[in-house]
Design a protein around this motif. Structure first.
Motif, PDB file in Angstrom:
ATOM      1  N   THR A  38      10.509 -10.818 -82.634  1.00 37.62           N
ATOM      2  CA  THR A  38      10.553 -12.277 -82.617  1.00 37.62           C
ATOM      3  C   THR A  38      10.322 -12.761 -81.198  1.00 37.62           C
ATOM      4  O   THR A  38      10.578 -12.037 -80.239  1.00 37.62           O
ATOM      5  N   LYS A  58       7.756 -19.148 -88.255  1.00 33.17           N
ATOM      6  CA  LYS A  58       8.248 -17.885 -88.801  1.00 33.17           C
ATOM      7  C   LYS A  58       7.222 -17.202 -89.688  1.00 33.17           C
ATOM      8  O   LYS A  58       7.159 -15.964 -89.760  1.00 33.17           O
ATOM      9  N   THR A  63       5.740  -9.402 -91.184  1.00 36.63           N
ATOM     10  CA  THR A  63       6.789  -9.099 -92.143  1.00 36.63           C
ATOM     11  C   THR A  63       7.313  -7.682 -91.902  1.00 36.63           C
ATOM     12  O   THR A  63       6.746  -6.916 -91.117  1.00 36.63           O
ATOM     13  N   ARG A  64       8.381  -7.322 -92.606  1.00 36.01           N
ATOM     14  CA  ARG A  64       8.900  -5.954 -92.494  1.00 36.01           C
ATOM     15  C   ARG A  64       7.823  -4.939 -92.831  1.00 36.01           C
ATOM     16  O   ARG A  64       7.636  -3.948 -92.117  1.00 36.01           O
ATOM     17  N   LEU A  91      18.095 -11.452 -83.192  1.00 32.65           N
ATOM     18  CA  LEU A  91      17.958 -12.719 -83.901  1.00 32.65           C
ATOM     19  C   LEU A  91      17.040 -12.604 -85.117  1.00 32.65           C
ATOM     20  O   LEU A  91      16.973 -13.524 -85.937  1.00 32.65           O
ATOM     21  N   ARG A  92      16.330 -11.501 -85.216  1.00 30.51           N
ATOM     22  CA  ARG A  92      15.418 -11.307 -86.340  1.00 30.51           C
ATOM     23  C   ARG A  92      16.224 -10.990 -87.603  1.00 30.51           C
ATOM     24  O   ARG A  92      17.041 -10.081 -87.628  1.00 30.51           O
ATOM     25  N   ALA A  93      15.986 -11.783 -88.649  1.00 32.53           N
ATOM     26  CA  ALA A  93      16.652 -11.524 -89.921  1.00 32.53           C
ATOM     27  C   ALA A  93      16.254 -10.141 -90.431  1.00 32.53           C
ATOM     28  O   ALA A  93      15.085  -9.745 -90.361  1.00 32.53           O
ATOM     29  N   GLY A  94      17.246  -9.398 -90.927  1.00 35.02           N
ATOM     30  CA  GLY A  94      16.961  -8.080 -91.459  1.00 35.02           C
ATOM     31  C   GLY A  94      16.684  -7.020 -90.422  1.00 35.02           C
ATOM     32  O   GLY A  94      16.026  -6.016 -90.722  1.00 35.02           O
ATOM     33  N   VAL A  95      17.197  -7.193 -89.202  1.00 34.08           N
ATOM     34  CA  VAL A  95      16.888  -6.240 -88.138  1.00 34.08           C
ATOM     35  C   VAL A  95      17.383  -4.837 -88.496  1.00 34.08           C
ATOM     36  O   VAL A  95      16.719  -3.838 -88.183  1.00 34.08           O
ATOM     37  N   ASP A  97      17.506  -3.537 -91.452  1.00 28.70           N
ATOM     38  CA  ASP A  97      16.567  -2.983 -92.428  1.00 28.70           C
ATOM     39  C   ASP A  97      15.272  -2.538 -91.756  1.00 28.70           C
ATOM     40  O   ASP A  97      14.659  -1.550 -92.172  1.00 28.70           O
ATOM     41  N   ARG A 121      24.960 -10.336 -79.801  1.00 29.73           N
ATOM     42  CA  ARG A 121      25.280 -10.133 -81.216  1.00 29.73           C
ATOM     43  C   ARG A 121      25.625  -8.680 -81.536  1.00 29.73           C
ATOM     44  O   ARG A 121      25.819  -8.336 -82.709  1.00 29.73           O
TER      45      ARG A 121
END
Length: 342
Positions: A38, A58, A63-64, A91-95, A97, A121
């Motif tokens: 990100t 975004k 993507t993943r 801050l990346r959602a799903g980090v 994963d 975090r």
């Protein structure tokens, strides 16, 4: 000095399966990839962030599945080490994963998966990241004095200290990175060193590089490697250790191998550079100071197959320039450090 220019590996004497494949025109082989998750960050460090950042949409971020595909292409071509960066990657959602996804590349040659973070975090994420397979962390840590830290970053130090402790409790090796700016945090050299030694943590001082918003960086703000060593020698014994391909020159401080200096400005390490980087949108930058990148992410989203993407990767790496050592000074481009990935 850089090696003699070699034949283009794409059009002449393409390397065979199993050989080191990502080689530039100066003979440098690429083994390490910086993969940005990100461009967003919750800190406001002046050497990285503009005063008024504008974030990428975004939907433009890989993507993943796309991150894994880009990483797999690189590993298939000889990359052995991946470091996740940002912005702030946590801050990346799903980090978690994403870290788990990248474990599938171990069987293809990935040896180490690392992350650079501001650690704010990590208190909640260190153990999940360790469980997912992360190997180690570099943590940006420019001051040990709470007031200086907050002035530099715009954030309090307490959550960062908690994050460092959580990472260590999770069994993740931690290395601290401190960017030095004259008259802002150069007085933190000795306190940072003392604290790192007490905590048994590795510390890397980094010369302030001309990579922030145009007009901000000035040569006189750089604390050179020689100046850092002079400060350290006022209170410590300092012994240089043999150079390696790593960007930092390591020093034994009071008998402990814990401190290094990354001297990009005063003593560039371009001749041994083995790194490439993808931005969060999949743009390939073969050098931290490159004026332009190669839009591999856009090429992928336009339908390019793996062979075409690999060909693009080879050509971009082959044409990598000599680096900062050959063209020192600020680089003019629209992308700033938070978008590039450290």
């Amino acid at each position: 000095m850089l090696d003699t220019v070699l034949p283009d590996p794409i059009t002449n004497d393409r390397p065979t399966q199993g050989a080191a494949r990502l080689r530039d025109q100066h003979g440098r082989v690429k083994r390490k990839l910086r993969l940005s998750l990100t461009d967003r960050c919750n800190f406001r460090c002046s050497y990285c962030m503009p005063e008024h950042p504008v974030w990428l949409p975004k939907a433009s971020l890989l993507t993943r599945a796309e991150l894994l595909r880009m990483a797999r292409l690189a590993v298939d071509q000889g990359i052995t080490h991946i470091r996740l960066t940002g912005g702030e990657p946590l801050l990346r959602a799903g980090v978690r994963d994403i870290v788990s996804d990248l474990q599938t590349l171990r069987s293809s040659g990935l040896q180490r998966l690392s992350m650079t973070s501001n650690a704010e975090r990590l208190g909640e994420l260190a153990q999940p990241l360790a469980d997912a397979g992360l190997d180690d962390l570099n943590i940006s840590f420019d001051a040990i004095d709470p007031d200086v830290f907050e002035t530099l970053t715009g954030r309090p130090i307490a959550p960062v200290l908690r994050g460092i402790n959580a990472a260590r409790a999770a069994g993740l090796p931690v290395k601290l990175n401190a960017v030095l700016i004259r008259d802002r945090n150069d007085h933190q050299i000795l306190p940072l060193t003392r604290w790192a030694l007490e905590q048994d943590l590795s510390l890397r001082f980094i010369e302030y590089m001309p990579l922030d918003q145009p007009g901000r960086w000035r040569p006189e703000t750089v604390m050179s490697e020689a100046e850092v060593l002079a400060v350290l020698r006022t209170q410590h014994t300092v012994e240089a250790l043999p150079r390696s391909a790593e960007p930092a020159t390591r020093y034994r401080i009071d008998g402990q191998d814990r401190v290094g200096v990354i001297a990009t400005v005063s003593n560039p390490f371009c001749g041994s550079c083995d790194r490439i980087r993808f931005t969060a949108t999949g743009e390939l930058f073969t050098c931290l100071f490159a004026q332009t990148g190669t839009p591999m992410g856009a090429q992928m989203r336009a339908g390019a197959d793996d062979d075409a993407l690999t060909e693009t990767l080879h050509r971009a790496v082959w044409h990598k320039q000599a680096g900062y050592a050959a063209q020192p000074g600020p680089v003019e481009r629209t992308i700033l450090m938070h978008g590039m990935g450290g």
